[in-house]
Every structure is written in structure tokens, then in C-alpha cells.
Design a protein around this motif. Structure first.
Motif, PDB file in Angstrom:
ATOM      1  N   TYR A   1       0.820  -1.221   0.000  1.00 12.84           N
ATOM      2  CA  TYR A   1       0.000   0.000   0.000  1.00 12.84           C
ATOM      3  C   TYR A   1       0.852   1.269   0.000  1.00 12.84           C
ATOM      4  O   TYR A   1       0.342   2.357   0.233  1.00 12.84           O
ATOM      5  CB  TYR A   1      -0.884   0.031   1.248  1.00 12.84           C
ATOM      6  N   GLY A   2       2.152   1.116  -0.135  1.00 14.37           N
ATOM      7  CA  GLY A   2       3.021   2.299  -0.084  1.00 14.37           C
ATOM      8  C   GLY A   2       3.203   2.850   1.318  1.00 14.37           C
ATOM      9  O   GLY A   2       3.533   4.029   1.487  1.00 14.37           O
ATOM     10  N   ILE A   3       2.982   2.016   2.328  1.00 13.88           N
ATOM     11  CA  ILE A   3       3.188   2.465   3.713  1.00 13.88           C
ATOM     12  C   ILE A   3       4.634   2.152   4.114  1.00 13.88           C
ATOM     13  O   ILE A   3       5.093   1.015   3.967  1.00 13.88           O
ATOM     14  CB  ILE A   3       2.200   1.746   4.671  1.00 13.88           C
ATOM     15  N   VAL A   4       5.335   3.161   4.602  1.00 18.11           N
ATOM     16  CA  VAL A   4       6.755   2.996   4.951  1.00 18.11           C
ATOM     17  C   VAL A   4       6.881   2.262   6.296  1.00 18.11           C
ATOM     18  O   VAL A   4       6.397   2.759   7.318  1.00 18.11           O
ATOM     19  CB  VAL A   4       7.421   4.394   5.082  1.00 18.11           C
ATOM     20  N   PRO A   5       7.515   1.080   6.313  1.00 21.83           N
ATOM     21  CA  PRO A   5       7.690   0.395   7.597  1.00 21.83           C
ATOM     22  C   PRO A   5       8.800   1.050   8.419  1.00 21.83           C
ATOM     23  O   PRO A   5       9.891   1.291   7.906  1.00 21.83           O
ATOM     24  CB  PRO A   5       8.083  -1.040   7.195  1.00 21.83           C
ATOM     25  N   PHE A   6       8.518   1.383   9.658  1.00 21.89           N
ATOM     26  CA  PHE A   6       9.462   2.069  10.561  1.00 21.89           C
ATOM     27  C   PHE A   6       9.623   1.134  11.753  1.00 21.89           C
ATOM     28  O   PHE A   6       8.707   0.987  12.547  1.00 21.89           O
ATOM     29  CB  PHE A   6       8.842   3.416  10.971  1.00 21.89           C
ATOM     30  N   ILE A   7      10.778   0.466  11.830  1.00 19.87           N
ATOM     31  CA  ILE A   7      10.890  -0.658  12.762  1.00 19.87           C
ATOM     32  C   ILE A   7      11.623  -0.329  14.063  1.00 19.87           C
ATOM     33  O   ILE A   7      12.706   0.259  14.045  1.00 19.87           O
ATOM     34  CB  ILE A   7      11.595  -1.846  12.054  1.00 19.87           C
ATOM     35  N   THR A   8      11.012  -0.727  15.180  1.00 17.37           N
ATOM     36  CA  THR A   8      11.689  -0.677  16.480  1.00 17.37           C
ATOM     37  C   THR A   8      12.207  -2.076  16.772  1.00 17.37           C
ATOM     38  O   THR A   8      11.445  -3.048  16.705  1.00 17.37           O
ATOM     39  CB  THR A   8      10.701  -0.297  17.611  1.00 17.37           C
ATOM     40  N   LEU A   9      13.493  -2.185  17.094  1.00 15.56           N
ATOM     41  CA  LEU A   9      14.043  -3.514  17.360  1.00 15.56           C
ATOM     42  C   LEU A   9      13.715  -3.978  18.781  1.00 15.56           C
ATOM     43  O   LEU A   9      13.510  -5.165  19.018  1.00 15.56           O
ATOM     44  CB  LEU A   9      15.565  -3.512  17.167  1.00 15.56           C
ATOM     45  N   TYR A  10      13.689  -3.048  19.711  1.00 13.13           N
ATOM     46  CA  TYR A  10      13.455  -3.461  21.104  1.00 13.13           C
ATOM     47  C   TYR A  10      12.412  -2.573  21.767  1.00 13.13           C
ATOM     48  O   TYR A  10      12.688  -1.424  22.105  1.00 13.13           O
ATOM     49  CB  TYR A  10      14.762  -3.410  21.904  1.00 13.13           C
ATOM     50  N   HIS A  11      11.215  -3.123  21.910  1.00 13.46           N
ATOM     51  CA  HIS A  11      10.167  -2.401  22.637  1.00 13.46           C
ATOM     52  C   HIS A  11       9.773  -3.281  23.834  1.00 13.46           C
ATOM     53  O   HIS A  11       8.636  -3.726  23.961  1.00 13.46           O
ATOM     54  CB  HIS A  11       8.982  -2.087  21.727  1.00 13.46           C
ATOM     55  N   TRP A  12      10.799  -3.611  24.627  1.00 11.73           N
ATOM     56  CA  TRP A  12      10.652  -4.143  25.985  1.00 11.73           C
ATOM     57  C   TRP A  12      10.432  -5.643  26.141  1.00 11.73           C
ATOM     58  O   TRP A  12      10.533  -6.158  27.249  1.00 11.73           O
ATOM     59  CB  TRP A  12       9.565  -3.414  26.764  1.00 11.73           C
ATOM     60  N   ASP A  13      10.092  -6.377  25.061  1.00  9.96           N
ATOM     61  CA  ASP A  13       9.883  -7.820  25.261  1.00  9.96           C
ATOM     62  C   ASP A  13      11.194  -8.568  25.008  1.00  9.96           C
ATOM     63  O   ASP A  13      11.579  -8.808  23.880  1.00  9.96           O
ATOM     64  CB  ASP A  13       8.728  -8.368  24.403  1.00  9.96           C
ATOM     65  N   LEU A  14      11.866  -8.897  26.093  1.00  8.94           N
ATOM     66  CA  LEU A  14      13.192  -9.537  26.047  1.00  8.94           C
ATOM     67  C   LEU A  14      13.019 -11.055  26.124  1.00  8.94           C
ATOM     68  O   LEU A  14      12.249 -11.544  26.959  1.00  8.94           O
ATOM     69  CB  LEU A  14      14.005  -9.043  27.256  1.00  8.94           C
ATOM     70  N   PRO A  15      13.737 -11.811  25.274  1.00  8.89           N
ATOM     71  CA  PRO A  15      13.656 -13.272  25.413  1.00  8.89           C
ATOM     72  C   PRO A  15      13.947 -13.687  26.869  1.00  8.89           C
ATOM     73  O   PRO A  15      14.914 -13.200  27.475  1.00  8.89           O
ATOM     74  CB  PRO A  15      14.732 -13.774  24.449  1.00  8.89           C
ATOM     75  N   LEU A  16      13.117 -14.547  27.383  1.00 10.19           N
ATOM     76  CA  LEU A  16      13.187 -14.897  28.810  1.00 10.19           C
ATOM     77  C   LEU A  16      14.544 -15.496  29.209  1.00 10.19           C
ATOM     78  O   LEU A  16      15.046 -15.235  30.297  1.00 10.19           O
ATOM     79  CB  LEU A  16      12.050 -15.866  29.156  1.00 10.19           C
ATOM     80  N   THR A  17      15.126 -16.281  28.300  1.00  9.39           N
ATOM     81  CA  THR A  17      16.439 -16.888  28.607  1.00  9.39           C
ATOM     82  C   THR A  17      17.444 -15.794  28.979  1.00  9.39           C
ATOM     83  O   THR A  17      18.246 -15.969  29.895  1.00  9.39           O
ATOM     84  CB  THR A  17      17.003 -17.614  27.353  1.00  9.39           C
ATOM     85  N   LEU A  18      17.398 -14.688  28.247  1.00 13.65           N
ATOM     86  CA  LEU A  18      18.360 -13.612  28.515  1.00 13.65           C
ATOM     87  C   LEU A  18      18.018 -12.902  29.828  1.00 13.65           C
ATOM     88  O   LEU A  18      18.902 -12.566  30.609  1.00 13.65           O
ATOM     89  CB  LEU A  18      18.378 -12.613  27.358  1.00 13.65           C
ATOM     90  N   GLU A  19      16.725 -12.705  30.064  1.00 11.41           N
ATOM     91  CA  GLU A  19      16.325 -12.068  31.335  1.00 11.41           C
ATOM     92  C   GLU A  19      16.822 -12.901  32.512  1.00 11.41           C
ATOM     93  O   GLU A  19      17.379 -12.369  33.484  1.00 11.41           O
ATOM     94  CB  GLU A  19      14.802 -11.912  31.387  1.00 11.41           C
ATOM     95  N   LYS A  20      16.650 -14.199  32.400  1.00 10.77           N
ATOM     96  CA  LYS A  20      17.045 -15.096  33.502  1.00 10.77           C
ATOM     97  C   LYS A  20      18.560 -15.089  33.705  1.00 10.77           C
ATOM     98  O   LYS A  20      19.055 -15.396  34.774  1.00 10.77           O
ATOM     99  CB  LYS A  20      16.613 -16.548  33.203  1.00 10.77           C
ATOM    100  N   ASP A  21      19.290 -14.748  32.637  1.00  7.99           N
ATOM    101  CA  ASP A  21      20.747 -14.775  32.736  1.00  7.99           C
ATOM    102  C   ASP A  21      21.316 -13.377  33.029  1.00  7.99           C
ATOM    103  O   ASP A  21      22.451 -13.081  32.692  1.00  7.99           O
ATOM    104  CB  ASP A  21      21.323 -15.333  31.424  1.00  7.99           C
ATOM    105  N   GLY A  22      20.478 -12.513  33.590  1.00  6.57           N
ATOM    106  CA  GLY A  22      20.994 -11.199  34.000  1.00  6.57           C
ATOM    107  C   GLY A  22      20.418 -10.020  33.237  1.00  6.57           C
ATOM    108  O   GLY A  22      20.687  -8.876  33.560  1.00  6.57           O
TER     109      GLY A  22
END
Ligand code: BG6
Length: 469
Positions: free
Chosen positions: A108-129
Motif C-alpha cells: 500500500y506504499g506504507i513505509v515500515p518504521f521498525i523498532t528492534l526493542y520495545h521491551w519484550d526480552l527473550p526470557l532466557t536472557l532475562e534469567k541470565d541477568g
């Protein structure tokens, strides 16, 4: 005045708040999948298991965005869809989903504007610090590079992190976001530094790849103003701006931390560990950062605390963004003022604060390129004869777009505006009660979408490029 043709009119969302499908197609668990299910952590126990089912309905949603005339859609990628355990094997289904989403926008001609990190961290990484660990920094850089490689041919705008101040302060000081740690300033300042080091490395890699797009970061922008013109209030405002603005913007735009803050952290033995090499990379990346994303909702009004230091109480009510809290170091408190306007959630409505704040930024950082990556009104929208009559939202956005016109005339280099949010979505701590969208979602009726009054209004704003505001 019209907004120029290279100014993007958009709207935004974030993966955890819209997607749902929390355990589908190989997605790994995230910190929020776990945290939201701990009793008492979220409003009425709401979580993102289904959210507004954007994962399955993205085609319908993007068709609505196109009908609204949206020029750009800001959304975030769920890291755990790409790397289910944060840094192991890539999940091809995750790449496929975001490819589909991006291609649907482009159709549709909509420009995708991407955020890489909006707070949902893989749990494995959270558990490891979590953000205190070097493993998370390394994993983020790999994840970012994977996204540039997979999507960078079609995506020309990347935001590394959303609102470092929010996920770090609520995660390590207020305990209201994962990992739920309270009153640990040493960890809080360490997490901020680690995030900025990760951001800087991602910027360098992005530039090395020569994808001819832009990369930046989105920060909360809540300029502080004293409650009056006294010297004490000026001091309070300076202190508040140093800790909430300079500490966050300086490393990105000037490549160094503000001495005013760092000296105090050293004196109080809460200074983050930083190597010379990390600081050099942060410095180098600051010369290549393309834009600053600002999430503006409200300014803060501050007064100096005299006498004993008040301790910030660890209550969920203190984390709502409403004024009435002492600063972590007990120097100032935020104040609700009688002559100001507030939303139902006690967030100040201040287009004037927006203009003044943008001018403050221009003075400190020059004409850096700015996108407003969030701005909007959280409200309980009235439904009258089956119409969602969100007139206060129209007024709010109208006033803030007028303010932007003013700032642009003052010489502030703003190149886009993303309303928060494109569709009603899950508020991290306020459930579905606090609505922000142009599109309503009927949770009792199979998540049916409905256009609000603001949908039609925003469409006409975009059509005439804000001329009639
Ligand atoms: C910003 C976040 O802090 O504010 C969004 O980037 C969030 O994810 C928005 O939804 C509004 O916050 P709240 O608490 O009113 O839902």
C-alpha cells in the motif's frame, strides 16, 4: 503552513501490545510473558497472550491503515520470534512473519518504521541477568544484524531501543516492569549504559552494511520546568533535565555522558562500570546516529525538596506517569498544578511544553533530525449510538500538530509524526481500559475492528498535510 512532502505522517504500535500469538510458530517466551502472569503485576491481570490478535489480523489492520492514508507504520519486532532463546538458532517462521508484515505495508506504499526493542526480552536472557549482562548486549547486536540482513532491503528506518528510561527505571528502581527489581540505582545506571553500548554497536554495524537507510533511537521526551520562576525551581528543573534528558540524549548525540550526573554517581558509588573501549564506541556511534525519536506525552513540573529526603515508595500507583513523586535522590518532586490541564490518568496536556521542550533540545543539540515516534491521548472513549466519539483525542493531536508547526517554524528539524497508537492495544500496566487508537477493538465480539471519529479526522489531516489544523 502545510507539512512538507518529506514529512511522514504515521502511527505506531509495539509487538507485545498488539500481536498476541505468544506461543505460536516457534516464538520463545519473553520476560513479559512471564511477568504479566505474576498476580498483582498488571491491571486486572491482563497480559499479551492474545492482545488484539494483530499476528493473525495484520492484513486487515494494514488495509485499515491504508484507508486512513497512513504514510508510515511504526511497529516493533518481537526478538523472541526471531531468536526464541535470545541468541541461539534463528526461527525461520519469525522472519517469515515480519517479511509478510513489511511486504503488506509496502503493497500500500506504507513505509515500515521498525523498532528492534520495545521491551519484550527473550526470557532466557532475562534469567541470565537481562540488561546487566554482557550476554544480552552481544545477543542484541546479533539480533539487530540479523534484522538488518533479513529486512534492510525494504526497511529504511530502524529504531534500536524504545524508551530506555522507562524499561530501566521501572525494571530496576520501581519494580513495576521486569525484572521487578526495586530501589537499585547501581543496577539502574548500569543497565542504561549497557543499552547505550548495545545501541552504539548496532549503529556501527548498520553503517558498515551500507544499506542506505537511517538508524536512531527513541527516547521519552519529558522536558522539566520549575513550578515558578524562583532560583530553587530553576535548580530543580536543571537537575530533573540532567537526569531525565541529558543523561539519555548526550551519549547518543554527543557521544559522552553529562559530567553533572556522572560526578554525582561517582560520589554516591552508583556509577556504572564502563570500559574505555565501550566509551570509544559510544563516541564513534554518536557521529553516525541518523535521527532521534521522541515520545512526547507531557512535560514535568518540578519543585525542590527542602529538608529531609523523601523515599520513593514502591507502589504501582507511583509508576503511572502521573505527577506527585519525589526523584530517586530526593532532590525534587513532580507536582500537579492547578492551572494546568490533565488527562483522566493525570498526565498533563501541554502543547506549549512540547514547543518549549523542542526548542530546549535545539539549543543543546543543534538541528538533529527528529521524528516524533509517539504522541497521543490515553482515554476511555465514549460510544454514542454505536460511534466511538473520541473527540478529546482529536483535540489533543490537533493541538500537538499545531505545536509541531510552531517548532518547525522556530527551526527545529522535525521530519515525521507517529501518533500513539494506530489501534487500541494493551497498555503494559493499564490493561485495555486506557485507549489510544484510531481503531477500536471489540474484545467481546471476536476482536472486531471499528473506525473511530479520529480515524476519519486523521485521514483528512494527512490528505491536506495539516493545512487546516
Ligand atoms: C510509552 C510506551 O511509554 O507510552 C508505550 O512506549 C505505551 O508502549 C505508551 O503504551 C502509553 O503508556 P500507558 O501507560 O499510558 O499505556
Amino acid at each position: 503552513m502545510k507539512f512538507s512532502h518529506d514529512f511522514l505522517f504515521g502511527a505506531a504500535s509495539a509487538s507485545y501490545q498488539v500481536e498476541g500469538a505468544w506461543n505460536e510458530d516457534g516464538k520463545g517466551m519473553t520476560n513479559w510473558d512471564e511477568f504479566s502472569k505474576i498476580p498483582g503485576k498488571t491491571f486486572e491481570g491482563t497480559n499479551g497472550d492474545v492482545a488484539v490478535d494483530h499476528y493473525h489480523r495484520y492484513k486487515e489492520d494494514i488495509a485499515l491503515m491504508a484507508e486512513m492514508g497512513l504514510e508510515s507504520y511504526r511497529f516493533s519486532i518481537s526478538w523472541a520470534r526471531i531468536f526464541p532463546d535470545g541468541d541461539g538458532e534463528i526461527n525461520p517462521k519469525g522472519i517469515e512473519f515480519y517479511n509478510n508484515l513489511i511486504n503488506e505495508c509496502l503493497k500500500y506504499g506504507i513505509v515500515p518504521f521498525i523498532t528492534l526493542y520495545h521491551w519484550d526480552l527473550p526470557l532466557t536472557l532475562e534469567k541470565d541477568g537481562g540488561w546487566l549482562s554482557q550476554r544480552t548486549i552481544r545477543a542484541f547486536v546479533r539480533y539487530a544484524e540479523t534484522c538488518f540482513t533479513a529486512f534492510g532491503d525494504r526497511v529504511k528506518h530502524f529504531i534500536t531501543f524504545n524508551e530506555t528510561i522507562v524499561f530501566c527505571s521501572l525494571g530496576y528502581m520501581a519494580g513495576a516492569h521486569p525484572p521487578g527489581i526495586t530501589n537499585d540505582p547501581k543496577k539502574y545506571f548500569q543497565a542504561i549504559h549497557n543499552v547505550f553500548y548495545a545501541h552504539a554497536q548496532a549503529v556501527l554495524i548498520y553503517k558498515e552494511m551500507s544499506q542506505y537507510g537511517e538508524i536512531g533511537i527513541s527516547h521519552v521526551f519529558s522536558p522539566a520546568f520549575g513550578v515558578d520562576d524562583s532560583e530553587e525551581s530553576h535548580k530543580a528543573a536543571y537537575h530533573a533535565n540532567a537526569y531525565a534528558t541529558h543523561l539519555y540524549f548526550d551519549p547518543i548525540l554527543k557521544g559522552e555522558y553529562p559530567a553533572y550526573v556522572m560526578d554525582a554517581l561517582k560520589d554516591n558509588e552508583i556509577h556504572p562500570e564502563q570500559t574505555e573501549e565501550e566509551l570509544a564506541i559510544i563516541k564513534q556511534a554518536s557521529t553516525m546516529n541518523d535521527f532521534m525519536g521522541l515520545n512526547y506525552y507531557q512535560p514535568s513540573r518540578v519543585e525542590l525538596i527542602k529538608g529531609d529526603v523523601e523515599k520513593r515508595e514502591n507502589k504501582r500507583e507511583n509508576c503511572t506517569g502521573a505527577p506527585g513523586n519525589p526523584s530517586f535522590d530526593g532532590v525534587f518532586r513532580t507536582v500537579k498544578m492547578n492551572d494546568k490541564r490533565y488527562t483522566k490518568w493525570d498526565w498533563e496536556i501541554s502543547p506549549e511544553g512540547f514547543v518549549d521542550g523542542l526548542n530546549m533540545l535545539k539549543e543543546r543539540y543543534g538541528q538533529v533530525k527528529i521524528y516524533i515516534t509517539e504522541n497521543g491521548l490515553g482515554d476511555e472513549d465514549p460510544i454514542i449510538e454505536d460511534e466511538i466519539c473520541d473527540v478529546p483525542r482529536i483535540h489533543y493531536i490537533q493541538e500537538h500538530l499545531q505545536a509541531l508547526k510552531q517548532a518547525i517554524q522556530d527551526g527545529v528539524n522535525v521530519k515525521g509524526y507517529f501518533a500513539w497508537s494506530v489501534i487500541d492495544l494493551l497498555s503494559w500496566l493499564n490493561g485495555y481500559k486506557k485507549q489510544y487508537g484510531f481503531i477500536y477493538v471489540d474484545h467481546k465480539n471476536n476482536y472486531q475492528r471499528k473506525k473511530k471519529l479520529s480515524f476519519h479526522w486523521y485521514r483528512s489531516v494527512i490528505e491536506n498535510r495539516g493545512e487546516d489544523l
